[in-house]
Design a protein around this motif. Structure first.
Motif, PDB file in Angstrom:
ATOM      1  N   ILE A  96       0.846  -1.200   0.000  1.00 50.02           N
ATOM      2  CA  ILE A  96       0.000   0.000   0.000  1.00 50.02           C
ATOM      3  C   ILE A  96       0.878   1.245   0.000  1.00 50.02           C
ATOM      4  CG2 ILE A  96      -1.593   1.385   1.397  1.00 50.02           C
ATOM      5  CD1 ILE A  96      -2.887  -1.324   2.249  1.00 50.02           C
ATOM      6  N   GLY A  97       1.874   1.284   0.878  1.00 51.52           N
ATOM      7  CA  GLY A  97       2.765   2.448   0.955  1.00 51.52           C
ATOM      8  C   GLY A  97       3.463   2.724  -0.360  1.00 51.52           C
ATOM      9  N   LEU A  98       3.977   1.682  -0.989  1.00 48.99           N
ATOM     10  CA  LEU A  98       4.683   1.861  -2.257  1.00 48.99           C
ATOM     11  C   LEU A  98       3.721   2.220  -3.388  1.00 48.99           C
ATOM     12  CD1 LEU A  98       7.190  -1.089  -1.859  1.00 48.99           C
ATOM     13  CD2 LEU A  98       7.730   1.348  -1.692  1.00 48.99           C
ATOM     14  N   ASN A  99       2.523   1.665  -3.364  1.00 45.60           N
ATOM     15  CA  ASN A  99       1.553   1.950  -4.426  1.00 45.60           C
ATOM     16  C   ASN A  99       0.974   3.359  -4.363  1.00 45.60           C
ATOM     17  OD1 ASN A  99       1.751  -0.438  -5.860  1.00 45.60           O
ATOM     18  ND2 ASN A  99       0.122  -1.453  -4.714  1.00 45.60           N
ATOM     19  N   ILE A 100       0.951   3.973  -3.195  1.00 42.58           N
ATOM     20  CA  ILE A 100       0.400   5.336  -3.103  1.00 42.58           C
ATOM     21  C   ILE A 100       1.457   6.405  -3.375  1.00 42.58           C
ATOM     22  CG2 ILE A 100      -1.553   4.755  -1.643  1.00 42.58           C
ATOM     23  CD1 ILE A 100       1.056   6.566   0.112  1.00 42.58           C
ATOM     24  N   GLY A 101       2.702   5.984  -3.621  1.00 43.70           N
ATOM     25  CA  GLY A 101       3.706   6.964  -4.021  1.00 43.70           C
ATOM     26  C   GLY A 101       4.983   6.993  -3.220  1.00 43.70           C
ATOM     27  N   ALA A 102       5.114   6.134  -2.215  1.00 38.53           N
ATOM     28  CA  ALA A 102       6.367   6.093  -1.461  1.00 38.53           C
ATOM     29  C   ALA A 102       7.458   5.455  -2.319  1.00 38.53           C
ATOM     30  CB  ALA A 102       6.191   5.296  -0.170  1.00 38.53           C
ATOM     31  N   ASP A 103       8.693   5.887  -2.105  1.00 43.09           N
ATOM     32  CA  ASP A 103       9.834   5.354  -2.836  1.00 43.09           C
ATOM     33  C   ASP A 103      10.531   4.237  -2.081  1.00 43.09           C
ATOM     34  OD1 ASP A 103      10.202   7.354  -5.233  1.00 43.09           O
ATOM     35  OD2 ASP A 103       9.668   8.525  -3.470  1.00 43.09           O
ATOM     36  N   ASP A 104      10.300   4.173  -0.764  1.00 45.80           N
ATOM     37  CA  ASP A 104      10.888   3.128   0.054  1.00 45.80           C
ATOM     38  C   ASP A 104      10.041   2.994   1.309  1.00 45.80           C
ATOM     39  OD1 ASP A 104      12.597   1.137   0.949  1.00 45.80           O
ATOM     40  OD2 ASP A 104      14.401   2.392   0.906  1.00 45.80           O
ATOM     41  N   TYR A 105      10.234   1.901   2.034  1.00 50.92           N
ATOM     42  CA  TYR A 105       9.432   1.586   3.218  1.00 50.92           C
ATOM     43  C   TYR A 105      10.360   0.983   4.251  1.00 50.92           C
ATOM     44  CZ  TYR A 105       5.236  -0.125   5.688  1.00 50.92           C
ATOM     45  OH  TYR A 105       4.232  -0.349   6.599  1.00 50.92           O
ATOM     46  N   VAL A 106      10.433   1.598   5.426  1.00 43.10           N
ATOM     47  CA  VAL A 106      11.312   1.130   6.495  1.00 43.10           C
ATOM     48  C   VAL A 106      10.443   0.762   7.694  1.00 43.10           C
ATOM     49  CG1 VAL A 106      13.204   1.762   8.058  1.00 43.10           C
ATOM     50  CG2 VAL A 106      13.178   2.638   5.704  1.00 43.10           C
ATOM     51  N   THR A 107      10.651  -0.452   8.213  1.00 38.05           N
ATOM     52  CA  THR A 107       9.857  -0.870   9.369  1.00 38.05           C
ATOM     53  C   THR A 107      10.602  -0.571  10.667  1.00 38.05           C
ATOM     54  OG1 THR A 107      10.727  -3.115   9.164  1.00 38.05           O
ATOM     55  CG2 THR A 107       8.616  -2.678   8.126  1.00 38.05           C
ATOM     56  N   LYS A 108       9.817  -0.193  11.683  1.00 37.67           N
ATOM     57  CA  LYS A 108      10.349   0.056  13.022  1.00 37.67           C
ATOM     58  C   LYS A 108      10.402  -1.266  13.768  1.00 37.67           C
ATOM     59  CE  LYS A 108       8.036   4.549  13.358  1.00 37.67           C
ATOM     60  NZ  LYS A 108       6.994   5.276  14.100  1.00 37.67           N
ATOM     61  N   PRO A 109      11.395  -1.444  14.619  1.00 40.47           N
ATOM     62  CA  PRO A 109      12.541  -0.566  14.844  1.00 40.47           C
ATOM     63  C   PRO A 109      13.543  -0.673  13.693  1.00 40.47           C
ATOM     64  CG  PRO A 109      12.779  -2.543  16.156  1.00 40.47           C
ATOM     65  CD  PRO A 109      11.440  -2.642  15.454  1.00 40.47           C
ATOM     66  N   PHE A 110      14.285   0.384  13.487  1.00 42.14           N
ATOM     67  CA  PHE A 110      15.272   0.414  12.406  1.00 42.14           C
ATOM     68  C   PHE A 110      16.560   1.005  12.944  1.00 42.14           C
ATOM     69  CE2 PHE A 110      12.790   4.261  12.355  1.00 42.14           C
ATOM     70  CZ  PHE A 110      13.748   5.260  12.326  1.00 42.14           C
ATOM     71  N   GLY A 111      17.652   0.707  12.283  1.00 39.82           N
ATOM     72  CA  GLY A 111      18.941   1.276  12.649  1.00 39.82           C
ATOM     73  C   GLY A 111      19.181   2.550  11.858  1.00 39.82           C
ATOM     74  N   MET A 112      19.850   3.486  12.465  1.00 42.88           N
ATOM     75  CA  MET A 112      20.122   4.764  11.792  1.00 42.88           C
ATOM     76  C   MET A 112      21.009   4.575  10.558  1.00 42.88           C
ATOM     77  SD  MET A 112      18.453   7.241  12.981  1.00 42.88           S
ATOM     78  CE  MET A 112      17.561   7.772  14.414  1.00 42.88           C
ATOM     79  N   MET A 113      21.928   3.616  10.601  1.00 42.83           N
ATOM     80  CA  MET A 113      22.782   3.392   9.434  1.00 42.83           C
ATOM     81  C   MET A 113      21.963   2.853   8.260  1.00 42.83           C
ATOM     82  SD  MET A 113      25.509   4.691  10.392  1.00 42.83           S
ATOM     83  CE  MET A 113      26.445   4.370   8.927  1.00 42.83           C
ATOM     84  N   GLU A 114      20.979   2.001   8.546  1.00 44.25           N
ATOM     85  CA  GLU A 114      20.089   1.527   7.479  1.00 44.25           C
ATOM     86  C   GLU A 114      19.301   2.695   6.903  1.00 44.25           C
ATOM     87  OE1 GLU A 114      16.182  -1.269   6.575  1.00 44.25           O
ATOM     88  OE2 GLU A 114      16.937  -1.168   8.635  1.00 44.25           O
ATOM     89  N   LEU A 115      18.758   3.549   7.776  1.00 41.69           N
ATOM     90  CA  LEU A 115      17.968   4.688   7.304  1.00 41.69           C
ATOM     91  C   LEU A 115      18.815   5.611   6.437  1.00 41.69           C
ATOM     92  CD1 LEU A 115      15.296   6.227   7.263  1.00 41.69           C
ATOM     93  CD2 LEU A 115      16.036   7.389   9.366  1.00 41.69           C
ATOM     94  N   ILE A 116      20.026   5.923   6.868  1.00 44.70           N
ATOM     95  CA  ILE A 116      20.875   6.829   6.087  1.00 44.70           C
ATOM     96  C   ILE A 116      21.247   6.188   4.751  1.00 44.70           C
ATOM     97  CG2 ILE A 116      23.198   6.253   6.921  1.00 44.70           C
ATOM     98  CD1 ILE A 116      21.903   9.790   6.465  1.00 44.70           C
ATOM     99  N   SER A 117      21.456   4.891   4.731  1.00 44.09           N
ATOM    100  CA  SER A 117      21.764   4.215   3.465  1.00 44.09           C
ATOM    101  C   SER A 117      20.588   4.279   2.511  1.00 44.09           C
ATOM    102  CB  SER A 117      22.138   2.751   3.723  1.00 44.09           C
ATOM    103  OG  SER A 117      23.352   2.689   4.427  1.00 44.09           O
ATOM    104  N   ARG A 118      19.392   4.120   3.028  1.00 44.52           N
ATOM    105  CA  ARG A 118      18.184   4.207   2.190  1.00 44.52           C
ATOM    106  C   ARG A 118      17.973   5.636   1.683  1.00 44.52           C
ATOM    107  NH1 ARG A 118      14.505  -0.160   2.426  1.00 44.52           N
ATOM    108  NH2 ARG A 118      15.216  -1.834   3.795  1.00 44.52           N
ATOM    109  N   ILE A 119      18.243   6.626   2.541  1.00 48.42           N
ATOM    110  CA  ILE A 119      18.132   8.029   2.131  1.00 48.42           C
ATOM    111  C   ILE A 119      19.104   8.309   0.988  1.00 48.42           C
ATOM    112  CG2 ILE A 119      18.657  10.402   2.855  1.00 48.42           C
ATOM    113  CD1 ILE A 119      17.518   9.582   5.649  1.00 48.42           C
ATOM    114  N   LYS A 120      20.346   7.892   1.169  1.00 46.93           N
ATOM    115  CA  LYS A 120      21.350   8.132   0.126  1.00 46.93           C
ATOM    116  C   LYS A 120      20.980   7.446  -1.183  1.00 46.93           C
ATOM    117  CE  LYS A 120      25.270   9.043   3.138  1.00 46.93           C
ATOM    118  NZ  LYS A 120      26.594   8.604   3.592  1.00 46.93           N
ATOM    119  N   ALA A 121      20.460   6.227  -1.096  1.00 47.22           N
ATOM    120  CA  ALA A 121      20.079   5.490  -2.303  1.00 47.22           C
ATOM    121  C   ALA A 121      18.929   6.184  -3.029  1.00 47.22           C
ATOM    122  CB  ALA A 121      19.697   4.051  -1.946  1.00 47.22           C
TER     123      ALA A 121
END
Length: 158
Positions: A96-121
């Motif tokens: 649903i998130g990707l179909n409504i226009g999101a470019d990526d989806y991160v589930t909680k809890p998440f690591g900050m290094m994963e989040l920054i890698s996804r942001i950069k990508a």
């Protein structure tokens, strides 16, 4: 395609949990990003109308306006990348998130290094092409949305 430096990216964090919102802000600022914050989708859309946002990190479950509704509304006028955050990890929630226009989806809890890698990508894939309101040549930057001219990062007096 010209890439921006981290300190030229404006990232909006829309999250109702103040500790998560502030934690993401601290980490992103330490990586050199400009950070704007909002506690719900209504505030998030207000920030988007005032600022030149390059990427939004949007929680799904929030009061007043949830992240799905906010993303649908922002997609009516904006093309910058959106990364959805959610405690929901079911495949249908991600779809649903990707179909409504999101470019990526991160589930909680998440690591900050994963989040920054996804942001950069996501920023790497989107490049600067979505930023049609800014024109930069050398040390001069014209922002047509804000009606500003900056020379070497300082506002020019016209």
């Amino acid at each position: 395609m010209e890439q921006l430096n981290n300190n030229e990216y404006n990232i909006l964090v829309v999250e109702d949990d103040k500790e998560i919102r502030d934690g993401i802000e601290i980490f992103l600022k330490s990586q050199g990003y400009h950070v704007y914050k909002a506690a719900d989708g209504v505030e998030g859309l207000e920030v988007i109308e005032r600022e030149n946002i390059h990427l939004a990190i949007v929680d799904i479950m929030m009061p007043r306006m949830d992240g799905v509704t906010m993303t649908i509304k922002l997609r009516e006028h904006h093309e910058f990348p959106v990364i959805m955050l959610s405690a929901k990890s079911e495949e249908t929630d991600k779809v649903i998130g990707l179909n409504i226009g999101a470019d990526d989806y991160v589930t909680k809890p998440f690591g900050m290094m994963e989040l920054i890698s996804r942001i950069k990508a996501v920023l790497r894939r989107s490049g600067k092409q979505q930023d049609k309101t800014k024109l930069s040549v050398g040390g001069i930057c014209l922002d047509t949305k804000k009606h500003e001219v900056k020379v070497d990062g300082e506002n020019a007096v016209l």
